[in-house]
Every structure is written in structure tokens, then in C-alpha cells.
Motif scaffolding. Structure first.
Motif, PDB file in Angstrom:
ATOM      1  N   ILE A  30      69.091 147.739  -0.587  1.00 46.43           N
ATOM      2  CA  ILE A  30      70.004 148.282  -1.603  1.00 46.43           C
ATOM      3  C   ILE A  30      71.407 147.743  -1.386  1.00 46.43           C
ATOM      4  N   ASN A  31      71.860 147.730  -0.151  1.00 43.42           N
ATOM      5  CA  ASN A  31      73.222 147.317   0.162  1.00 43.42           C
ATOM      6  C   ASN A  31      73.307 145.790   0.238  1.00 43.42           C
ATOM      7  N   GLN A  32      73.979 145.183  -0.730  1.00 41.67           N
ATOM      8  CA  GLN A  32      74.182 143.739  -0.691  1.00 41.67           C
ATOM      9  C   GLN A  32      75.598 143.357  -1.088  1.00 41.67           C
ATOM     10  N   GLY A  33      76.421 144.352  -1.456  1.00 36.98           N
ATOM     11  CA  GLY A  33      77.787 144.046  -1.871  1.00 36.98           C
ATOM     12  C   GLY A  33      77.830 143.481  -3.285  1.00 36.98           C
ATOM     13  N   PHE A  34      79.045 143.242  -3.776  1.00 33.05           N
ATOM     14  CA  PHE A  34      79.233 142.777  -5.146  1.00 33.05           C
ATOM     15  C   PHE A  34      79.399 141.265  -5.246  1.00 33.05           C
ATOM     16  N   TYR A  35      79.265 140.565  -4.112  1.00 34.37           N
ATOM     17  CA  TYR A  35      79.485 139.117  -4.156  1.00 34.37           C
ATOM     18  C   TYR A  35      78.304 138.329  -3.614  1.00 34.37           C
ATOM     19  N   GLU A  36      77.234 139.003  -3.206  1.00 36.52           N
ATOM     20  CA  GLU A  36      76.040 138.313  -2.735  1.00 36.52           C
ATOM     21  C   GLU A  36      75.056 138.138  -3.888  1.00 36.52           C
ATOM     22  N   ASN A  37      74.685 136.910  -4.136  1.00 35.97           N
ATOM     23  CA  ASN A  37      73.774 136.580  -5.234  1.00 35.97           C
ATOM     24  C   ASN A  37      72.425 136.196  -4.642  1.00 35.97           C
ATOM     25  N   ARG A  38      71.429 137.073  -4.752  1.00 36.78           N
ATOM     26  CA  ARG A  38      70.113 136.810  -4.182  1.00 36.78           C
ATOM     27  C   ARG A  38      69.154 136.284  -5.246  1.00 36.78           C
ATOM     28  N   THR A  39      68.456 135.219  -4.926  1.00 40.29           N
ATOM     29  CA  THR A  39      67.404 134.762  -5.823  1.00 40.29           C
ATOM     30  C   THR A  39      66.227 135.735  -5.730  1.00 40.29           C
ATOM     31  N   ILE A  40      65.311 135.653  -6.680  1.00 38.57           N
ATOM     32  CA  ILE A  40      64.157 136.555  -6.656  1.00 38.57           C
ATOM     33  C   ILE A  40      63.288 136.266  -5.432  1.00 38.57           C
ATOM     34  N   GLU A  41      63.232 135.009  -5.001  1.00 39.18           N
ATOM     35  CA  GLU A  41      62.462 134.675  -3.793  1.00 39.18           C
ATOM     36  C   GLU A  41      63.082 135.326  -2.565  1.00 39.18           C
ATOM     37  N   GLU A  42      64.406 135.307  -2.464  1.00 40.49           N
ATOM     38  CA  GLU A  42      65.080 135.956  -1.329  1.00 40.49           C
ATOM     39  C   GLU A  42      64.846 137.462  -1.350  1.00 40.49           C
ATOM     40  N   THR A  43      64.871 138.049  -2.538  1.00 37.12           N
ATOM     41  CA  THR A  43      64.620 139.486  -2.667  1.00 37.12           C
ATOM     42  C   THR A  43      63.203 139.838  -2.223  1.00 37.12           C
ATOM     43  N   LEU A  44      62.217 139.067  -2.673  1.00 38.52           N
ATOM     44  CA  LEU A  44      60.823 139.341  -2.297  1.00 38.52           C
ATOM     45  C   LEU A  44      60.595 139.124  -0.802  1.00 38.52           C
ATOM     46  N   ASP A  45      61.194 138.070  -0.242  1.00 40.19           N
ATOM     47  CA  ASP A  45      61.050 137.823   1.199  1.00 40.19           C
ATOM     48  C   ASP A  45      61.678 138.943   2.018  1.00 40.19           C
ATOM     49  N   LEU A  46      62.824 139.448   1.551  1.00 35.82           N
ATOM     50  CA  LEU A  46      63.466 140.570   2.246  1.00 35.82           C
ATOM     51  C   LEU A  46      62.570 141.806   2.210  1.00 35.82           C
ATOM     52  N   GLY A  47      61.900 142.017   1.077  1.00 32.97           N
ATOM     53  CA  GLY A  47      60.970 143.141   0.973  1.00 32.97           C
ATOM     54  C   GLY A  47      59.844 143.038   1.990  1.00 32.97           C
ATOM     55  N   VAL A  55      70.755 140.865  -8.256  1.00 35.17           N
ATOM     56  CA  VAL A  55      70.844 142.179  -7.604  1.00 35.17           C
ATOM     57  C   VAL A  55      69.421 142.615  -7.249  1.00 35.17           C
ATOM     58  N   SER A  56      69.137 142.817  -5.967  1.00 34.57           N
ATOM     59  CA  SER A  56      67.768 143.073  -5.516  1.00 34.57           C
ATOM     60  C   SER A  56      67.159 144.316  -6.135  1.00 34.57           C
ATOM     61  N   THR A  57      67.944 145.394  -6.242  1.00 34.12           N
ATOM     62  CA  THR A  57      67.393 146.647  -6.763  1.00 34.12           C
ATOM     63  C   THR A  57      66.991 146.527  -8.230  1.00 34.12           C
ATOM     64  N   ILE A  58      67.588 145.567  -8.948  1.00 36.90           N
ATOM     65  CA  ILE A  58      67.193 145.334 -10.345  1.00 36.90           C
ATOM     66  C   ILE A  58      66.078 144.300 -10.402  1.00 36.90           C
ATOM     67  N   ASP A  59      66.290 143.151  -9.794  1.00 38.08           N
ATOM     68  CA  ASP A  59      65.304 142.060  -9.884  1.00 38.08           C
ATOM     69  C   ASP A  59      63.977 142.443  -9.241  1.00 38.08           C
ATOM     70  N   GLY A  60      64.030 143.066  -8.067  1.00 33.81           N
ATOM     71  CA  GLY A  60      62.810 143.341  -7.332  1.00 33.81           C
ATOM     72  C   GLY A  60      62.070 144.576  -7.789  1.00 33.81           C
ATOM     73  N   LEU A  61      62.820 145.616  -8.189  1.00 37.94           N
ATOM     74  CA  LEU A  61      62.187 146.914  -8.431  1.00 37.94           C
ATOM     75  C   LEU A  61      62.291 147.392  -9.879  1.00 37.94           C
ATOM     76  N   ASN A  62      63.313 146.984 -10.604  1.00 36.83           N
ATOM     77  CA  ASN A  62      63.486 147.415 -12.002  1.00 36.83           C
ATOM     78  C   ASN A  62      63.849 146.193 -12.845  1.00 36.83           C
ATOM     79  N   THR A  63      62.897 145.288 -12.925  1.00 42.13           N
ATOM     80  CA  THR A  63      63.147 143.945 -13.450  1.00 42.13           C
ATOM     81  C   THR A  63      63.632 143.965 -14.897  1.00 42.13           C
ATOM     82  N   LEU A  64      64.665 143.142 -15.154  1.00 39.83           N
ATOM     83  CA  LEU A  64      65.207 142.981 -16.503  1.00 39.83           C
ATOM     84  C   LEU A  64      64.454 141.860 -17.210  1.00 39.83           C
ATOM     85  N   VAL A  65      64.020 142.144 -18.447  1.00 41.00           N
ATOM     86  CA  VAL A  65      63.206 141.194 -19.208  1.00 41.00           C
ATOM     87  C   VAL A  65      63.980 140.763 -20.447  1.00 41.00           C
TER      88      VAL A  65
END
Length: 459
Positions: A414-431, A132-142
Motif C-alpha cells: 500500500i505504501n509507495q509514496g506519491f512519486y514511485e511509479n510501479r509497472t504492473i510487473e513490479e506490482t505483481l512481483d511484489l505481491g 499505483v499498486s493498490t489500483i493496478d494490482g487489486l482494483n484494476t482500471l479498465v
């Protein structure tokens, strides 16, 4: 030798008073045998001399005080644990409900567990990818973190919980050692069926241990369900050296059950009728997550709670925020726009995100990109508010670009739906692609060398 007592004095709702009892401990498990042979379970709540107050797990209806017998087991509520738990569905009391066989246990630990010694805790520092981009990219879970999701009634937190349970993983050599423990607390049958069928359909049930407590089940079972889940997680993490993600939904139902039990015991209520020990009780759950010396495993926790009346100052989210390391907040406004999952980025926070990002964990540009996205989105929101008051003509050309950025950020990031799985690289590239809407001169939070390396040539 187990003694039986026929000294039941009184029954009031889920509580029962037994007199002339000897050698019983607090939280001990007991059984009530009715004249017809039916057996119901109970738990010791209070001891006063030889008088014991117990709470029933089942209904007290039809209980004959004179003829019923009570016996105590000498131990608290326990959960049989084994690696075979993965892929299984249990009730809130640890009983299999998936038509499978009973677990042959390697151990039967007490569900109340023991807290991790603070001196033996290791600092969370490894990244968990949720997709989930909003978690991985901006509020990263550790790994080892406690990161709650604050939702509201009617918002799709159940879908987000299922998405995270399906998509979450650790990267690198430990990828195969990842498991999910999912605790559904006080949910309706419809939601229970949704979770079970979803995990079976997507195949994620194979690495998941599920505990399902329905709204129709007794309140005392609701109190036991998260402890059952955490006991299973502790076994997998610290005995089997796995990395375990514990997802609990809904903590509000758990707190309501605590309030119900407290009212039945006639305890002095605290804020909004909740017991005064609500903070302590929640801490006994949340603080069982973490990493500890001598073990390669870890427990990461995502408790989900619905804020009554969307009130962040309500005791449940308020106390949860004190104990945990941040919060992900779902927004009703973003949900109305049709953007899913409706994460409100600006007030959301992961206090440990800087420990799990960067070169060797995610990517070298993560921290800079995250800060620039936060800054640009916040300025874009301000520009849109100004536009409502003064009109678009009152904005400078740069402010109009920031307003456009805010719209595109919500629509694409923010909008990616509940079935799209983005890698962290895809999230950063989208940013990076979204930041291209703004002039390069506005990239004031990104180091020049990273800007030269990652600034895309085309939008």
C-alpha cells in the motif's frame, strides 16, 4: 438577427427575470450589457411563456435594471476544440489562463454533449496502468470505466490525483495516443497553483488539458467546468481517436454548487437539501465516459469526491456509487500510519477489473495473485483484531504469520509514496514476495501450475 431586450424585471442573487422575450430556448447563452459597456454572461434556466429566468455567470452587483440590455445568442455554452488544446490551461468557462493564445477551433460543440447510445457502447476490456499498486494490482482500471475515488476532508486526494495524471498510460501500440483531461472544480488558489506547477515541473502538461475553477468563481461556472472537460475529452477520444483519462476533483464542490442554484430557484429540496435531480445530473456527467462502435478512442473517468463527515451514505458518494463501476476508498487510519497513498484495500472495488487483467493484458497470474492477496490481508486484519482482544499468545502460529503479512502488506504494497511509479510487473512481483511470508500450503487461491512458476525461492 439578434434582438436586445430592456425588460429586466427583477434580480435576486445570481438569478434575473426578463419579461416579454420571444424564441429563447432552455440552456441558451445570453449577454447582459450594462450602461457603461461592460458585458456579463448568463444562461437560461427556466421559460414560462414570454418570461425567462436566467442565471448570471458573474456578480449581479451594480446591475441597473432600467438601463441594462439583454441579448440571447441562439445557442448554449460552447467550447472551441482543437488538438492544440493539449498542454494548455483553461478556466472553468473554457478561457485560456496560461498566457497563451486563444485556440483556433476545428469545431465548437455544445458542452452538454450527447449521451452515448447504449446499443453502440463497447464493453470496457483493456488495462490502464496508473503506476499505483493498490489500483493496478487489486482494483484494476479498465479503458472506458468510471472508477471514483472516495476521500475525506484533509486526506491527500489531490496528491493522488496528480500522481495518477502524471503516471497513467495505456500499454502496447496505443501508448502514444494517450491524453489526460484534468478538471479542478471549486478548489483553492493554493491547490490550483500546486496542480499547474506540478504538471509543468514533471512535463506531464504536454499531454494534459487542464480546466481550473476556483472556489471564488461563481457557482454556475462550477456547474459548467466538468462539462467543459468532458467536451474536450469527447473531441480527443471520438474525433482524434485518442484514449483519454478524465480526472475530476472535487465532485462534492460541484454538487454543492447545484444545491446553491437549486435553493436560489426555490426548488423543493431532496435529501440533505440537495436537489431531487442530483442523481440524474451526476449521470449526465458520468455516462459520457466509455467506448463506442466506430471509434478507436475511449474516455475513462476518475471522479474524486470528499465524503462529508466521512459518511459513505451521504447523497453524493451514495448516488455516485450507483452510477459508476466501483470505488477506491481512502482511509484515515492508514493515513495516520504514514502510508501513502492511503487506499483502504478491502472496501475498495473495481467491478470491471476481471475484464482488464490476464494474459495478453497484464500477466497470467494477475487474477490468482489478486485473490490471494485480498484473502490473506483480510485474514491478517482479523488476526490483528483478535490479538488486540486476547493477546498474541492466543493466536496460532499460522495466524501470527497472517498478522505479520498484514503489517508488511501495508508497509510495502500500500505504501509507495506519491512519486514511485510501479509497472504492473513490479506490482505483481511484489505481491509474490509478500506472499512468501506465508507457508506455500496457504496459497489456496492460486493454481498449482502458477505457484510452481512464480513462487519465489527467496523472500
Amino acid at each position: 438577427m439578434i434582438r436586445e431586450y430592456k425588460t429586466i424585471e427583477e434580480v435576486a442573487g445570481p438569478l434575473m427575470l426578463v419579461k416579454k422575450v420571444d424564441g429563447v430556448k432552455y440552456d441558451e447563452l445570453g449577454e447582459i450589457e450594462l450602461p457603461g459597456g461592460e458585458v456579463r454572461r448568463c444562461r437560461v434556466l427556466e421559460i414560462n411563456g414570454s418570461n425567462v429566468l436566467v442565471q448570471l455567470f458573474e456578480s449581479s452587483q451594480g446591475l441597473n435594471l432600467a438601463e441594462s440590455k439583454v441579448r440571447f445568442s441562439g445557442h448554449g455554452l460552447q467550447l472551441p476544440v482543437s488538438p492544440d488544446m493539449l498542454g494548455r490551461v483553461f478556466s472553468g468557462m473554457g478561457e485560456p489562463i496560461d498566457n497563451g493564445p486563444r485556440i483556433i477551433p476545428e469545431a465548437t460543440p455544445d458542452i452538454n454533449g450527447t449521451p452515448i447510445n447504449p446499443a453502440a457502447r463497447l464493453y470496457p476490456s483493456e488495462f490502464i496502468q496508473t503506476g499505483v499498486s493498490t489500483i493496478d494490482g487489486l482494483n484494476t482500471l479498465v479503458r472506458g470505466q468510471k472508477l471514483p475515488i472516495f476521500s475525506g476532508s484533509g486526506l491527500p486526494h489531490a496528491n493522488l490525483a496528480a500522481q495518477i495524471a502524471r503516471q497513467a498510460k495505456v500499454r502496447g501500440d496505443d501508448a502514444a495516443k494517450f491524453a489526460v483531461v484534468f478538471a479542478a472544480i471549486g478548489i483553492t488558489f493554493v491547490y490550483a497553483d500546486f496542480f499547474i506547477s506540478y504538471f509543468n515541473k514533471t512535463g506531464s502538461i504536454d499531454r494534459t488539458v487542464m480546466f481550473v475553477n476556483l472556489a471564488s468563481d461563481p457557482a454556475i461556472e462550477r456547474i459548467s467546468t466538468p462539462r467543459m472537460a468532458l467536451t474536450a475529452a469527447e473531441y480527443l477520444a471520438f474525433q482524434q481517436n485518442m484514449h483519454v483519462l478524465v480526472i475530476m476533483t472535487d465532485i462534492t464542490n460541484y454538487a454543492e454548487a447545484l444545491r446553491e442554484v437549486s435553493a436560489a430557484r426555490k426548488e423543493v429540496p431532496g435529501r440533505r437539501g440537495y436537489p431531487g435531480y442530483l442523481y440524474t445530473d451526476l449521470a449526465t456527467l458520468y455516462e459520457r465516459a466509455g467506448r463506442k462502435m466506430g471509434s478507436d478512442g475511449s474516455i475513462t473517468m476518475i471522479p474524486i469526491l470528499t465524503m462529508p463527515e466521512d459518511d459513505k451514505t451521504h447523497p453524493i458518494p451514495d448516488l455516485t456509487g450507483y452510477i459508476t463501476e466501483g470505488q477506491i476508498i481512502l482511509s484515515r487510519d492508514i493515513y495516520r500510519k504514514g502510508y501513502l497513498p492511503p487506499v483502504d484495500v478491502l472496501p475498495s472495488l473495481s467491478r470491471l477489473k476481471d475484464k482488464g487483467i490476464g494474459e495478453g493484458k497484464t500477466r497470467e497470474d494477475h487474477a490468482n495473485t489478486m485473490n490471494q492477496l485480498f484473502s490473506s490481508y483480510a485474514r491478517g486484519k482479523d488476526a490483528k483484531e483478535l490479538m488486540v482482544v486476547l493477546g498474541e499468545a492466543a493466536l496460532t502460529p499460522v495466524d501470527r504469520l497472517y498478522a505479520e503479512f498484514a503489517d508488511e502488506f501495508e508497509k510495502q504494497y500500500i505504501n509507495q509514496g506519491f512519486y514511485e511509479n510501479r509497472t504492473i510487473e513490479e506490482t505483481l512481483d511484489l505481491g509474490w514476495t509478500l506472499l512468501r511470508i506465508l507457508p506455500r500450503s496457504e496459497m489456496k487461491r492460486i493454481k498449482p501450475e502458477l505457484l510452481d512458476k512464480y513462487w519465489p525461492e527467496e523472500a
